[in-house]
Design a protein around this motif. Sequence first.
Motif, PDB file in Angstrom:
ATOM      1  N   VAL A 198       0.863  -1.181   0.000  1.00 42.13           N
ATOM      2  CA  VAL A 198       0.000   0.000   0.000  1.00 42.13           C
ATOM      3  C   VAL A 198       0.903   1.236   0.000  1.00 42.13           C
ATOM      4  O   VAL A 198       1.806   1.346   0.834  1.00 42.13           O
ATOM      5  CB  VAL A 198      -0.929   0.023   1.221  1.00 42.13           C
ATOM      6  N   TYR A 199       0.681   2.108  -0.957  1.00 44.54           N
ATOM      7  CA  TYR A 199       1.520   3.298  -1.066  1.00 44.54           C
ATOM      8  C   TYR A 199       0.665   4.554  -1.103  1.00 44.54           C
ATOM      9  O   TYR A 199      -0.553   4.517  -1.350  1.00 44.54           O
ATOM     10  CB  TYR A 199       2.404   3.228  -2.317  1.00 44.54           C
ATOM     11  N   LEU A 200       1.310   5.663  -0.849  1.00 44.77           N
ATOM     12  CA  LEU A 200       0.652   6.965  -0.850  1.00 44.77           C
ATOM     13  C   LEU A 200       0.993   7.684  -2.145  1.00 44.77           C
ATOM     14  O   LEU A 200       2.171   7.801  -2.505  1.00 44.77           O
ATOM     15  CB  LEU A 200       1.130   7.778   0.348  1.00 44.77           C
ATOM     16  N   ARG A 201      -0.030   8.129  -2.848  1.00 42.94           N
ATOM     17  CA  ARG A 201       0.142   8.903  -4.068  1.00 42.94           C
ATOM     18  C   ARG A 201      -0.302  10.329  -3.792  1.00 42.94           C
ATOM     19  O   ARG A 201      -1.460  10.560  -3.403  1.00 42.94           O
ATOM     20  CB  ARG A 201      -0.677   8.306  -5.217  1.00 42.94           C
ATOM     21  N   VAL A 202       0.587  11.289  -3.997  1.00 37.66           N
ATOM     22  CA  VAL A 202       0.326  12.672  -3.615  1.00 37.66           C
ATOM     23  C   VAL A 202       0.408  13.561  -4.846  1.00 37.66           C
ATOM     24  O   VAL A 202       1.407  13.542  -5.573  1.00 37.66           O
ATOM     25  CB  VAL A 202       1.336  13.146  -2.554  1.00 37.66           C
ATOM     26  N   VAL A 209      -3.320  19.992  -1.771  1.00 41.87           N
ATOM     27  CA  VAL A 209      -2.597  18.726  -1.748  1.00 41.87           C
ATOM     28  C   VAL A 209      -3.605  17.596  -1.585  1.00 41.87           C
ATOM     29  O   VAL A 209      -4.352  17.551  -0.601  1.00 41.87           O
ATOM     30  CB  VAL A 209      -1.565  18.692  -0.601  1.00 41.87           C
ATOM     31  N   THR A 210      -3.651  16.696  -2.556  1.00 44.29           N
ATOM     32  CA  THR A 210      -4.558  15.552  -2.505  1.00 44.29           C
ATOM     33  C   THR A 210      -3.747  14.275  -2.346  1.00 44.29           C
ATOM     34  O   THR A 210      -2.579  14.203  -2.723  1.00 44.29           O
ATOM     35  CB  THR A 210      -5.423  15.455  -3.768  1.00 44.29           C
ATOM     36  N   TRP A 211      -4.377  13.252  -1.785  1.00 45.16           N
ATOM     37  CA  TRP A 211      -3.679  11.990  -1.546  1.00 45.16           C
ATOM     38  C   TRP A 211      -4.595  10.812  -1.825  1.00 45.16           C
ATOM     39  O   TRP A 211      -5.825  10.915  -1.754  1.00 45.16           O
ATOM     40  CB  TRP A 211      -3.171  11.922  -0.096  1.00 45.16           C
ATOM     41  N   GLN A 212      -3.976   9.696  -2.140  1.00 47.07           N
ATOM     42  CA  GLN A 212      -4.681   8.428  -2.324  1.00 47.07           C
ATOM     43  C   GLN A 212      -3.803   7.304  -1.778  1.00 47.07           C
ATOM     44  O   GLN A 212      -2.595   7.277  -2.029  1.00 47.07           O
ATOM     45  CB  GLN A 212      -4.961   8.162  -3.810  1.00 47.07           C
ATOM     46  N   ALA A 213      -4.379   6.403  -1.017  1.00 45.82           N
ATOM     47  CA  ALA A 213      -3.691   5.190  -0.568  1.00 45.82           C
ATOM     48  C   ALA A 213      -4.105   4.064  -1.513  1.00 45.82           C
ATOM     49  O   ALA A 213      -5.277   3.679  -1.554  1.00 45.82           O
ATOM     50  CB  ALA A 213      -4.066   4.848   0.872  1.00 45.82           C
ATOM     51  N   LEU A 214      -3.162   3.545  -2.288  1.00 51.97           N
ATOM     52  CA  LEU A 214      -3.458   2.603  -3.358  1.00 51.97           C
ATOM     53  C   LEU A 214      -2.614   1.342  -3.219  1.00 51.97           C
ATOM     54  O   LEU A 214      -1.522   1.374  -2.637  1.00 51.97           O
ATOM     55  CB  LEU A 214      -3.190   3.260  -4.718  1.00 51.97           C
ATOM     56  N   PRO A 215      -3.093   0.215  -3.773  1.00 51.89           N
ATOM     57  CA  PRO A 215      -2.332  -1.033  -3.693  1.00 51.89           C
ATOM     58  C   PRO A 215      -1.429  -1.226  -4.907  1.00 51.89           C
ATOM     59  O   PRO A 215      -1.727  -0.776  -6.004  1.00 51.89           O
ATOM     60  CB  PRO A 215      -3.432  -2.096  -3.675  1.00 51.89           C
ATOM     61  N   LEU A 216      -0.313  -1.894  -4.682  1.00 46.79           N
ATOM     62  CA  LEU A 216       0.621  -2.221  -5.752  1.00 46.79           C
ATOM     63  C   LEU A 216       1.038  -3.682  -5.592  1.00 46.79           C
ATOM     64  O   LEU A 216       1.786  -4.011  -4.663  1.00 46.79           O
ATOM     65  CB  LEU A 216       1.857  -1.323  -5.711  1.00 46.79           C
ATOM     66  N   PRO A 217       0.541  -4.591  -6.451  1.00 42.63           N
ATOM     67  CA  PRO A 217       0.979  -5.999  -6.362  1.00 42.63           C
ATOM     68  C   PRO A 217       2.460  -6.109  -6.710  1.00 42.63           C
ATOM     69  O   PRO A 217       2.928  -5.509  -7.682  1.00 42.63           O
ATOM     70  CB  PRO A 217       0.104  -6.703  -7.413  1.00 42.63           C
ATOM     71  N   LEU A 218       3.196  -6.850  -5.912  1.00 49.18           N
ATOM     72  CA  LEU A 218       4.613  -7.072  -6.155  1.00 49.18           C
ATOM     73  C   LEU A 218       4.913  -8.560  -6.105  1.00 49.18           C
ATOM     74  O   LEU A 218       4.338  -9.283  -5.293  1.00 49.18           O
ATOM     75  CB  LEU A 218       5.471  -6.346  -5.104  1.00 49.18           C
ATOM     76  N   LYS A 219       5.790  -9.005  -6.985  1.00 50.32           N
ATOM     77  CA  LYS A 219       6.202 -10.405  -6.998  1.00 50.32           C
ATOM     78  C   LYS A 219       7.417 -10.566  -6.095  1.00 50.32           C
ATOM     79  O   LYS A 219       8.459  -9.957  -6.312  1.00 50.32           O
ATOM     80  CB  LYS A 219       6.540 -10.844  -8.427  1.00 50.32           C
ATOM     81  N   VAL A 220       7.260 -11.409  -5.069  1.00 49.89           N
ATOM     82  CA  VAL A 220       8.336 -11.651  -4.123  1.00 49.89           C
ATOM     83  C   VAL A 220       8.774 -13.094  -4.280  1.00 49.89           C
ATOM     84  O   VAL A 220       8.012 -14.018  -4.003  1.00 49.89           O
ATOM     85  CB  VAL A 220       7.887 -11.367  -2.679  1.00 49.89           C
TER      86      VAL A 220
END
Length: 445
Positions: free
Chosen positions: A140-144, A175-186
Amino acid sequence: MKADFSRATFRPAAHYSAVLSQQGRVQLDADANEQAAIELHLARTTAADVIGPHGGPADGFTVAYVPSPDGKQPADLAITPGRYYVDGVLVDSTPAPVFQAVGDDQSTLDTQAIGYWNQPFAYLDQENADDKLPGFPFLVYLRVVEQLVTAVQDPLIRESALGVALPDTAARSQVTWQALPLPLKVSSQRSNPEQQFDQWVEDQTAVKSHLAAQVEKPAGTDDDPCLLAPDAAYRGPENQLYRVEIHGAGESATFKWSRDNGSIVFPITAVDGRWVSLSSLGRDDKLAIEVGDWVEAVDDATTARGVAAPLLRVTELDPAGGRVLLDSEPLIGGIAARHPLLRRWDQQGPGLSDGAVPVTEGAWLNLEDGVQVWFQAGGSYRTGDYWLIPARTLTADVEWPRDTAGRPLLLPPAGPVVRYAPLAWITSDSGITQLRRTFQHLPTA
């Protein structure tokens, strides 16, 4: 930002510390805006130097995973309100205070916590499969993103004492923000999701396209595409701030352009198929909407998602009813809370691709009145990337940096600037690793 600016003059590389007014001089919007930009640059640079790429106090933006309660409803996230700094930019998710209306019971107050689905700037749809949280693991990352707000989006900005006939005054930056998911291969336990995220961010923010601008060279002059003829001239009747913005990304990239920085907008009051009712058809001939114009129907949701809405053509006007007929139905509805509007773009003529101009690299492309742009070969284009080109009647030229030989320089996009920060690594319902960086307040004694 798509506002009615004369030009944007802030240059970090110039290292200016203040804008100083002089007596008896003309006051310009660019000077005041540059002073605001200098102060903002100082504050954010200081914060980034002290805090680092990202960080915040206490528990703000802590993420928890909320599984589906019945297997039918989508999973959710719980996001703790608070403050966080990304590249020195303050991101504040503290809810606005909710006040009780006269006659309302206290129990009617909305104190809903922040979740994945009700983020104020994300506009996610539970019916859209692309918006749902992916399977484990994911980050989960923050997009600003900083966006422009005018009286169209926030009516409280307008001073009612000026009356509705006058244009609005200053705009706001939000300033706007979104908490979004990012699938990652581990591949193994030793794999570092933060390193993968950093690589992904590096690709997202890398400069991949460049543009140059000039005024058209008269026929029969030197064929060198980077040499500006001395008798080239801007032929427009007014000073303009041209905005060239990428519309369609990918191999068949397209762009749209506006002579007013994309600031000519018409708030939508209702949508009935192809008929769109507007609050106004324009204050004068320069700012009006006309048959044949290309417009983009957007609202807060499309702006937040950073997508390009289809360009639609105005085919008929109904001045008495305050309506326009478009060649296709707009994709947005007339939801007043999302502040829908039509934005006018100024490209015209043959050769357009769905209303936009195909990007042709390595050749001068005509906009209007002698203004030309050049895309560097080998570019990769992202929707929303833009360049600003001030054109001035007194000099009959565009304001664009040149080298010592007078050749226009190739510049990266002026924006948009998107900032990212990791928040949490989620491997299961309870397997959550917080990736936030925190700091403590200074001691009081």
